[in-house]
Write an enzyme that holds these catalytic residues in place. Structure first.
Site, PDB file in Angstrom:
ATOM      1  CG  ASP A   2      -2.953 -63.798  41.456  1.00  0.00           C
ATOM      2  OD1 ASP A   2      -4.022 -64.120  40.893  1.00  0.00           O
ATOM      3  OD2 ASP A   2      -1.955 -64.550  41.495  1.00  0.00           O
TER       4      ASP A   2
ATOM      5  CD1 TRP B 210      -1.057 -69.938  43.735  1.00  0.00           C
ATOM      6  CD2 TRP B 210       0.328 -69.582  42.012  1.00  0.00           C
ATOM      7  NE1 TRP B 210      -1.118 -71.029  42.909  1.00  0.00           N
ATOM      8  CE2 TRP B 210      -0.290 -70.842  41.848  1.00  0.00           C
ATOM      9  CE3 TRP B 210       1.243 -69.155  41.056  1.00  0.00           C
ATOM     10  CZ2 TRP B 210      -0.019 -71.673  40.748  1.00  0.00           C
ATOM     11  CZ3 TRP B 210       1.513 -69.977  39.966  1.00  0.00           C
ATOM     12  CH2 TRP B 210       0.886 -71.213  39.824  1.00  0.00           C
TER      13      TRP B 210
ATOM     14  CE  LYS C 152      -5.866 -71.942  38.877  1.00  0.00           C
ATOM     15  NZ  LYS C 152      -4.848 -70.966  39.193  1.00  0.00           N
TER      16      LYS C 152
HETATM   17  C1  LIG Z   1      -3.389 -70.666  39.075  1.00  0.00           C
HETATM   18  C2  LIG Z   1      -2.856 -69.441  39.679  1.00  0.00           C
HETATM   19  C3  LIG Z   1      -1.818 -68.708  39.083  1.00  0.00           C
HETATM   20  C4  LIG Z   1      -1.128 -69.177  37.822  1.00  0.00           C
HETATM   21  O1  LIG Z   1      -1.909 -68.971  36.733  1.00  0.00           O
HETATM   22  P1  LIG Z   1      -1.372 -69.248  35.245  1.00  0.00           P
HETATM   23  O2  LIG Z   1      -2.575 -68.904  34.455  1.00  0.00           O
HETATM   24  O3  LIG Z   1      -0.965 -70.674  35.180  1.00  0.00           O
HETATM   25  O4  LIG Z   1      -0.233 -68.326  34.994  1.00  0.00           O
HETATM   26  C5  LIG Z   1      -1.397 -67.553  39.695  1.00  0.00           C
HETATM   27  N1  LIG Z   1      -1.958 -67.125  40.827  1.00  0.00           N
HETATM   28  C6  LIG Z   1      -2.960 -67.796  41.431  1.00  0.00           C
HETATM   29  C7  LIG Z   1      -3.561 -67.270  42.691  1.00  0.00           C
HETATM   30  C8  LIG Z   1      -3.431 -68.975  40.869  1.00  0.00           C
HETATM   31  O5  LIG Z   1      -4.430 -69.642  41.467  1.00  0.00           O
END
Ligand SMILES: *Cc1c(COP(=O)(O)O)cnc(C)c1O
Length: 358
Positions: A171, A101, A195
């Site tokens: 993030d 990511w 999540k």
């Molecule tokens: C799931 C995830 C994403 C992507 O998220 P979207 O909502 O699909 O854009 C980005 N970073 C991390 C750490 C994730 O777990």
């Protein structure tokens, strides 16, 4: 066999209590005669829903007053572009790459100039996150970006970075609300909801208010953090139902004892699973002990040919969503806040049985 425990990485398991509450309120929210889905986001019924969601999130994270909470759309990945749009300010920025990511975030920022790598663990297959003291950034950077928990590689940082003077953008999609954090270590925190927070379609962004003044003039209003902040995340229609469900999840976490309680149970759940994996040669997890994710346990079987059997047997036992990400294969158990301890015990019981039979 119906699904007993859902180990999917996202969209992911939600607390049963929350789903039941949504069910009870679905057709008629608190005698309003309407579903939350049908309400005007600017109406008097909806106002307390978004206000309480924000208040409870502030309470859970112990948010200082100079941080704004935004309820956005577009997922975490949309922030890959919004972060430089809102913060780069014709300067440079440094990116830490600790898994899929954060690498994607770095790649998505390439249309901007001045995007550099501060550290990367790609050469060691992301088995250890680059330590904060090794990050190579510039004093003049407008920000440093990193990912607190890599959902695919199962690599997590557990300390808040102690870097002053340069805003840290983080993030936290797959670990937010799983434990207490020191928000004042960060300039910007963002997370896709699907999540640990609620349904897909909602992105939470927390930003220190002095960072709202740097957006590129070409930034569209829906993508501009300052405009969104000035309009209480309602420059256009927000993900109103998603915010409602997120609010119920925040209530559930508060009722369960807050982030300290989440951390305690998450340590217990993840230790139980890692301890079992380490006790065998049959299952393998190569992530450094310091960085083993408490939310996403990526592992594999010593013999790849057994994976398909493992997965079909798991489903027969009501254990779903254990297939590893298509990019790295293997297996992955996502054990977010809503996964009860019994789910992890059921998984380990099944793993033992599968090992003994193979
Ligand atoms: C799931 C995830 C994403 C992507 O998220 P979207 O909502 O699909 O854009 C980005 N970073 C991390 C750490 C994730 O777990």
């Amino acid at each position: 066999m119906s699904c007993k425990f859902n180990f999917s990485a996202g969209p992911a398991i939600l607390p049963k209590k929350v789903l039941l509450k949504v069910q009870t309120e679905l057709l008629n929210w608190q005698n309003s005669g309407m579903s939350v889905m049908e309400m005007s986001h600017r109406g008097k019924e909806y106002a307390p829903i978004i206000e309480n969601a924000e208040l409870n999130l502030r309470k859970l994270l112990n948010l200082p007053n100079n941080y704004k909470v935004l309820f956005l759309q577009g997922g975490a990945v949309t922030q890959n572009f919004m972060v430089p749009m809102n913060l780069l300010n014709s300067k440079t920025a440094s990116y830490v790459i600790s898994g899929y990511w954060s690498k994607r975030t770095f790649n998505d920022a390439q249309p901007f100039s001045g995007i550099n790598i501060a550290a990367s663990s790609e050469s060691i297959n992301y088995t250890k996150a680059p330590e904060v003291k090794t990050w190579d950034y510039k004093k003049t950077d407008s920000y440093i970006h990193y990912c607190l928990n890599e959902t695919i590689h199962g690599v997590e940082y557990f300390d808040d970075p102690n870097i002053k003077n340069i805003p840290i953008v983080c993030d936290m999609s797959s670990t937010i609300l799983s434990r207490p954090i020191d928000v004042s270590s960060y300039g910007v925190i963002y997370a896709g909801a699907q999540k640990n927070i609620g349904p897909a379609g909602l992105t939470i962004l927390i930003v220190r208010d002095d960072l709202l003044d740097f957006a590129d003039k070409k930034t569209p209003s829906t993508f501009n953090w300052k405009t969104q902040s000035e309009n209480n995340s309602m420059i256009n229609t927000p993900s109103s139902f998603g915010i409602y469900v997120a609010g119920l999840v925040f209530d559930w976490i508060i009722d369960s004892g807050g982030l300290q309680a989440m951390e305690k149970i998450n340590i217990k759940k993840s230790n139980y699973l890692y301890d079992f994996i380490d006790s065998t040669d049959f299952y393998i997890n190569n992530v450094d002990n310091q960085n083993r994710s408490r939310m996403n346990v990526s592992f594999t079987i010593h013999n790849d040919e057994l994976l398909a059997d493992f997965l079909s047997g798991a489903e027969k036992n009501g254990l779903f969503g254990l297939k590893g990400h298509r990019l790295i294969g293997g297996l992955r158990a996502s054990i977010y806040n809503a996964m009860p301890y019994e789910g992890v015990v059921a998984l380990v019981d099944y793993m033992k049985e599968f090992k003994d039979n193979h």
